[in-house]
Design a protein around this motif. Structure first.
Motif, PDB file in Angstrom:
ATOM      1  N   THR A  54       0.787  -1.241   0.000  1.00  0.00           N
ATOM      2  CA  THR A  54       0.000   0.000   0.000  1.00  0.00           C
ATOM      3  C   THR A  54       0.819   1.292   0.000  1.00  0.00           C
ATOM      4  OG1 THR A  54      -0.216  -0.385   2.350  1.00  0.00           O
ATOM      5  CG2 THR A  54      -2.168  -0.761   1.013  1.00  0.00           C
ATOM      6  N   ALA A  55       2.081   1.237   0.325  1.00  0.00           N
ATOM      7  CA  ALA A  55       2.856   2.491   0.359  1.00  0.00           C
ATOM      8  C   ALA A  55       4.193   2.244  -0.346  1.00  0.00           C
ATOM      9  CB  ALA A  55       3.048   2.951   1.811  1.00  0.00           C
ATOM     10  N   PRO A  56       4.146   2.133  -1.686  1.00  0.00           N
ATOM     11  CA  PRO A  56       5.366   1.741  -2.413  1.00  0.00           C
ATOM     12  C   PRO A  56       6.537   2.703  -2.193  1.00  0.00           C
ATOM     13  CG  PRO A  56       3.585   2.304  -3.948  1.00  0.00           C
ATOM     14  CD  PRO A  56       2.990   2.293  -2.589  1.00  0.00           C
ATOM     15  N   HIS A  57       6.212   3.966  -1.869  1.00  0.00           N
ATOM     16  CA  HIS A  57       7.322   4.930  -1.692  1.00  0.00           C
ATOM     17  C   HIS A  57       8.244   4.518  -0.541  1.00  0.00           C
ATOM     18  CE1 HIS A  57       4.096   6.272   0.931  1.00  0.00           C
ATOM     19  NE2 HIS A  57       4.991   6.931   1.647  1.00  0.00           N
ATOM     20  N   LEU A  58       7.708   3.739   0.428  1.00  0.00           N
ATOM     21  CA  LEU A  58       8.577   3.310   1.534  1.00  0.00           C
ATOM     22  C   LEU A  58       9.608   2.294   1.033  1.00  0.00           C
ATOM     23  CD1 LEU A  58       5.956   2.963   4.420  1.00  0.00           C
ATOM     24  CD2 LEU A  58       7.476   4.885   3.923  1.00  0.00           C
ATOM     25  N   PHE A  59       9.236   1.481   0.058  1.00  0.00           N
ATOM     26  CA  PHE A  59      10.203   0.564  -0.566  1.00  0.00           C
ATOM     27  C   PHE A  59      11.169   1.356  -1.457  1.00  0.00           C
ATOM     28  CE2 PHE A  59       6.967  -2.595   0.539  1.00  0.00           C
ATOM     29  CZ  PHE A  59       7.763  -3.582   1.077  1.00  0.00           C
ATOM     30  N   GLU A  60      10.607   2.296  -2.233  1.00  0.00           N
ATOM     31  CA  GLU A  60      11.470   3.074  -3.134  1.00  0.00           C
ATOM     32  C   GLU A  60      12.565   3.778  -2.343  1.00  0.00           C
ATOM     33  OE1 GLU A  60       8.439   5.429  -4.984  1.00  0.00           O
ATOM     34  OE2 GLU A  60       7.869   3.770  -6.342  1.00  0.00           O
ATOM     35  N   ALA A  61      12.225   4.263  -1.142  1.00  0.00           N
ATOM     36  CA  ALA A  61      13.214   4.979  -0.320  1.00  0.00           C
ATOM     37  C   ALA A  61      14.379   4.054   0.037  1.00  0.00           C
ATOM     38  CB  ALA A  61      12.553   5.512   0.944  1.00  0.00           C
ATOM     39  N   LEU A  62      14.073   2.787   0.311  1.00  0.00           N
ATOM     40  CA  LEU A  62      15.151   1.847   0.679  1.00  0.00           C
ATOM     41  C   LEU A  62      16.070   1.603  -0.515  1.00  0.00           C
ATOM     42  CD1 LEU A  62      13.019  -0.687   2.742  1.00  0.00           C
ATOM     43  CD2 LEU A  62      14.690   0.950   3.642  1.00  0.00           C
ATOM     44  N   TRP A  63      15.466   1.460  -1.682  1.00  0.00           N
ATOM     45  CA  TRP A  63      16.292   1.227  -2.870  1.00  0.00           C
ATOM     46  C   TRP A  63      17.192   2.445  -3.136  1.00  0.00           C
ATOM     47  CZ3 TRP A  63      13.193  -2.822  -2.212  1.00  0.00           C
ATOM     48  CH2 TRP A  63      13.501  -4.019  -2.844  1.00  0.00           C
ATOM     49  N   GLN A  69      17.262   1.830  -7.994  1.00  0.00           N
ATOM     50  CA  GLN A  69      15.836   2.130  -8.165  1.00  0.00           C
ATOM     51  C   GLN A  69      15.060   0.858  -7.916  1.00  0.00           C
ATOM     52  OE1 GLN A  69      14.403   5.038  -9.202  1.00  0.00           O
ATOM     53  NE2 GLN A  69      16.422   6.032  -9.210  1.00  0.00           N
ATOM     54  N   LEU A  70      13.941   0.982  -7.220  1.00  0.00           N
ATOM     55  CA  LEU A  70      13.097  -0.198  -6.982  1.00  0.00           C
ATOM     56  C   LEU A  70      12.754  -0.886  -8.313  1.00  0.00           C
ATOM     57  CD1 LEU A  70      11.237  -1.966  -5.171  1.00  0.00           C
ATOM     58  CD2 LEU A  70       9.468  -0.220  -5.438  1.00  0.00           C
ATOM     59  N   SER A  71      12.447  -0.065  -9.330  1.00  0.00           N
ATOM     60  CA  SER A  71      12.011  -0.646 -10.616  1.00  0.00           C
ATOM     61  C   SER A  71      13.137  -1.421 -11.313  1.00  0.00           C
ATOM     62  CB  SER A  71      11.459   0.448 -11.531  1.00  0.00           C
ATOM     63  OG  SER A  71      12.432   1.458 -11.669  1.00  0.00           O
ATOM     64  N   ASP A  72      14.405  -1.232 -10.878  1.00  0.00           N
ATOM     65  CA  ASP A  72      15.505  -2.056 -11.428  1.00  0.00           C
ATOM     66  C   ASP A  72      15.276  -3.528 -11.080  1.00  0.00           C
ATOM     67  OD1 ASP A  72      16.797   0.237 -12.152  1.00  0.00           O
ATOM     68  OD2 ASP A  72      18.203   0.246 -10.449  1.00  0.00           O
ATOM     69  N   ASP A  73      14.679  -3.763  -9.899  1.00  0.00           N
ATOM     70  CA  ASP A  73      14.610  -5.131  -9.375  1.00  0.00           C
ATOM     71  C   ASP A  73      13.208  -5.707  -9.304  1.00  0.00           C
ATOM     72  OD1 ASP A  73      17.376  -5.142  -8.947  1.00  0.00           O
ATOM     73  OD2 ASP A  73      17.148  -4.152  -7.010  1.00  0.00           O
ATOM     74  N   VAL A  74      12.201  -4.853  -9.084  1.00  0.00           N
ATOM     75  CA  VAL A  74      10.849  -5.376  -8.830  1.00  0.00           C
ATOM     76  C   VAL A  74       9.827  -4.544  -9.598  1.00  0.00           C
ATOM     77  CG1 VAL A  74       9.131  -5.932  -7.053  1.00  0.00           C
ATOM     78  CG2 VAL A  74      11.548  -5.961  -6.446  1.00  0.00           C
ATOM     79  N   GLU A  75       8.895  -5.227 -10.238  1.00  0.00           N
ATOM     80  CA  GLU A  75       7.796  -4.504 -10.887  1.00  0.00           C
ATOM     81  C   GLU A  75       6.582  -4.531  -9.974  1.00  0.00           C
ATOM     82  OE1 GLU A  75       4.593  -4.750 -14.505  1.00  0.00           O
ATOM     83  OE2 GLU A  75       6.222  -6.214 -14.504  1.00  0.00           O
ATOM     84  N   LEU A  76       6.138  -3.353  -9.567  1.00  0.00           N
ATOM     85  CA  LEU A  76       4.901  -3.284  -8.771  1.00  0.00           C
ATOM     86  C   LEU A  76       3.745  -2.992  -9.726  1.00  0.00           C
ATOM     87  CD1 LEU A  76       5.810  -1.288  -5.522  1.00  0.00           C
ATOM     88  CD2 LEU A  76       5.641  -3.756  -5.844  1.00  0.00           C
ATOM     89  N   LEU A 226      20.049  -5.800  -1.845  1.00  0.00           N
ATOM     90  CA  LEU A 226      20.575  -4.485  -1.432  1.00  0.00           C
ATOM     91  C   LEU A 226      21.564  -4.662  -0.277  1.00  0.00           C
ATOM     92  CD1 LEU A 226      17.404  -2.161  -1.361  1.00  0.00           C
ATOM     93  CD2 LEU A 226      18.942  -2.645  -3.269  1.00  0.00           C
ATOM     94  N   ILE A 227      21.193  -5.511   0.675  1.00  0.00           N
ATOM     95  CA  ILE A 227      22.051  -5.705   1.858  1.00  0.00           C
ATOM     96  C   ILE A 227      23.394  -6.290   1.420  1.00  0.00           C
ATOM     97  CG2 ILE A 227      22.289  -7.070   3.999  1.00  0.00           C
ATOM     98  CD1 ILE A 227      19.139  -6.797   4.195  1.00  0.00           C
ATOM     99  N   GLU A 228      23.337  -7.297   0.558  1.00  0.00           N
ATOM    100  CA  GLU A 228      24.595  -7.912   0.099  1.00  0.00           C
ATOM    101  C   GLU A 228      25.388  -6.925  -0.742  1.00  0.00           C
ATOM    102  OE1 GLU A 228      22.945 -12.499   0.391  1.00  0.00           O
ATOM    103  OE2 GLU A 228      23.046 -11.546  -1.589  1.00  0.00           O
TER     104      GLU A 228
END
Ligand SMILES: Cc1cc2nc3c(=O)[nH]c(=O)nc-3n(C[C@H](O)[C@H](O)[C@H](O)COP(=O)(O)OP(=O)(O)OC[C@H]3O[C@@H](n4cnc5c(N)ncnc54)[C@H](O)[C@@H]3O)c2cc1C
Length: 489
Positions: A54-63, A69-76, A226-228
């Motif tokens: 529900t709040a994709p920007h919270l994932f985008e912030a981590l990337w 970019q989140l979209s490099d790895d995952v398509e929402l 990301l962690i690795e």
């Protein structure tokens, strides 16, 4: 050092890594994700837990913090309608992403409630602006900090329940249900969860409801990457038995296998109640005593049945809520009387509506959730699981999935006992401490331990609360609390 690789722990590790910490994540299971781990069987992929993003920007912030970019790895993928509610009499309400389409749906159900619906959504927007956007990532470390915001929260209805708030705006019981059931997503009874959670209606409208293609597991794998990529690591089958404390400060952790690992900072993503009750010696705790933990109120649990079918049910959408004959009465049975009722309200997930790759060709993957009491109910799940699964199958077969019993090709269940045994969740609660007013903000376990220097907590049982927006926000709070990196963590 981070204990646990749920979304809270993974997000904390990314944030600490971005600030220069050398981070080791210790996970007792054989794979990452916690409640968001993935079950693969017979060619089907089942997300074990969260699927509504529900709040994709919270994932985008981590990337972004990790330089990607989140979209490099995952398509929402945006889901619309968000979900369909099907009432016991067969009536349906589709909850649409588009405001006008939703208003038309409200007008179809109860024209006289349309004005009230608009006023409710305006209130939900106000609550979201304060409760989520302004305060969702604020550490409530003192009563004074909470007291500063209390008047605003109370003005917006925070002392009411979500159902109580909604009822002030709309009269039709079906609409009241449609606008108030969301606390169940975070483990709360809509009749006694603080109306602050009325913010979810706006949260969904503002940022949408999304699905991660490939399943939520794609987000988990992305975070691990990301962690690795930050040069940090995750150790699996690393079961922490104790957080070691000396002179009021953490010194590291001891694994159940016997090894001790030193750390200046420990972030626990293990269940907050379990962290205090089982991982920290009682002498090290003044605030979270065993008595206090035992007296707390815990969320409900869940019975989850994952199954694959030989055919596709094209007429079933991605998210369906299949309601039984009772609303308040059923919730009373689950949360208060703690009995397993013979009627049920179910949430049916059909991810293959959006991503057919999660099942073999021509098949569907599903899971169905039934909210049930936590383990204080004393239900012997070993004995009750199969009859209960069959009752769910019958209900689905009679309503949404005709002929289901003959179509099942793969099946597994998770019971409240599994929440206890697998995730070490106190009382087998699916969402840790219940989101009541007296267990929110300052009253909830803080993200920085009150008693032990260098110990931090993230995840569903901490401030602000359960659900992916909550647990990602709990990790964000660490940025305000954890001092700058020295040498290692
Ligand atoms: C079936 C289900 C469906 C859900 N659906 C949604 C949804 O659609 N959308 C949404 O936003 N939320 C949803 N939720 C809620 C959401 O999934 C959770 O609130 C969230 O994932 C919890 O994350 P967490 O950070 O608290 O960690 P958890 O997922 O609880 O993970 C904690 C981790 O710590 C590990 N651990 C525990 N103790 C130790 C130890 N001693 N040593 C080492 N490791 C340890 C555990 O093995 C686990 O991996 C759902 C929950 C469930 C159960």
């Amino acid at each position: 050092m981070v204990i646990g690789s749920g979304f809270g722990g993974l997000a904390a590790a990314v944030r600490l890594g971005a600030r220069g910490y050398r981070v080791t994540v210790l996970e007792r299971l054989e794979a990452p994700g916690g409640r968001a781990s993935v079950h693969r069987q017979d060619g089907f992929t089942f997300d074990a837990g969260p699927t509504i993003i529900t709040a994709p920007h919270l994932f985008e912030a981590l990337w972004r913090l990790a330089g990607r970019q989140l979209s490099d790895d995952v398509e929402l993928r945006a889901i619309d309608p968000f979900y369909r509610l099907r009432f016991d009499d067969g009536e349906v309400i589709d909850c649409h992403a588009d405001g006008e389409a939703m208003a038309a749906e409200v007008a179809r159900i109860a024209p006289s409630d349309l004005a009230g619906y608009h006023r409710f959504m305006a209130r939900s927007r106000e609550i979201c602006a304060l409760g989520f956007e302004r305060l969702g990532h604020v550490p409530f470390l003192s009563l004074a900090a909470m007291a500063r915001h209390a008047p605003d929260l109370l003005r917006l209805g925070g002392a009411l329940s979500v159902y109580g708030l909604v009822s002030r705006y709309v009269k039709d019981e079906r609409l009241r249900l449609a606008l108030s059931f969301h606390p169940l997503f975070v483990g709360g009874n809509p009749f006694d969860t603080t109306a602050v959670y009325g913010l979810i209606s706006h949260l969904e409208r503002r940022w949408g409801v999304h699905f991660a293609m490939g399943g939520t597991g794609a987000l988990v794998r992305g975070l691990v990457g990301l962690i690795e990529g930050q040069g940090n690591r995750i150790l699996y089958k690393a079961d922490v038995a104790e957080i070691m404390v000396e002179a009021g400060a953490v010194r590291g952790v001891r694994l159940r296998a016997g090894e001790s690992l030193a750390a200046d900072i420990v972030v626990s993503n293990a269940d907050a109640a379990y962290t205090y009750r089982e991982l920290l010696p009682e002498r090290a705790r003044k605030r979270w005593t065993n008595r206090r933990i035992d007296a707390a109120r815990y969320s409900m649990s869940l019975f989850v049945w994952y199954f694959g079918t030989l055919r596709r049910y094209e007429e079933v959408g991605h998210h369906t809520i299949l309601l039984g004959p009772r609303y308040r009465g059923l919730l009373d049975d689950i949360f208060n009387a703690k009995t397993l009722a013979s009627d049920m309200s179910l949430y049916l997930h059909r991810p293959t509506a959006t991503d057919p790759s999660l099942a073999p060709e021509g098949c569907d993957a599903f899971y169905v959730l039934s909210p049930v009491p936590h383990l204080d109910a004393g239900i012997d799940w070993q004995e009750r699981a199969e009859p209960y699964r069959q009752a769910i199958a019958r209900r689905l077969s009679e309503t949404l999935l005709p002929g289901l019993e003959d179509e099942i090709v793969t099946s597994r269940v998770t019971t409240p006992q599994d929440f206890k045994d697998r995730y070490l969740s106190v009382k087998g609660a699916a969402f840790s401490l219940a989101p009541t007013l007296t267990q929110s903000a300052w009253f909830r376990p803080h993200n920085r331990s009150e008693d032990v220097k260098g110990l931090y907590l993230v995840g569903a049982g901490t401030q602000p609360g359960a659900g992916l927006p909550g647990v990602l926000s709990s990790a964000r709070i660490l940025d305000a609390l954890v001092p700058d990196a020295r040498v290692s963590a």
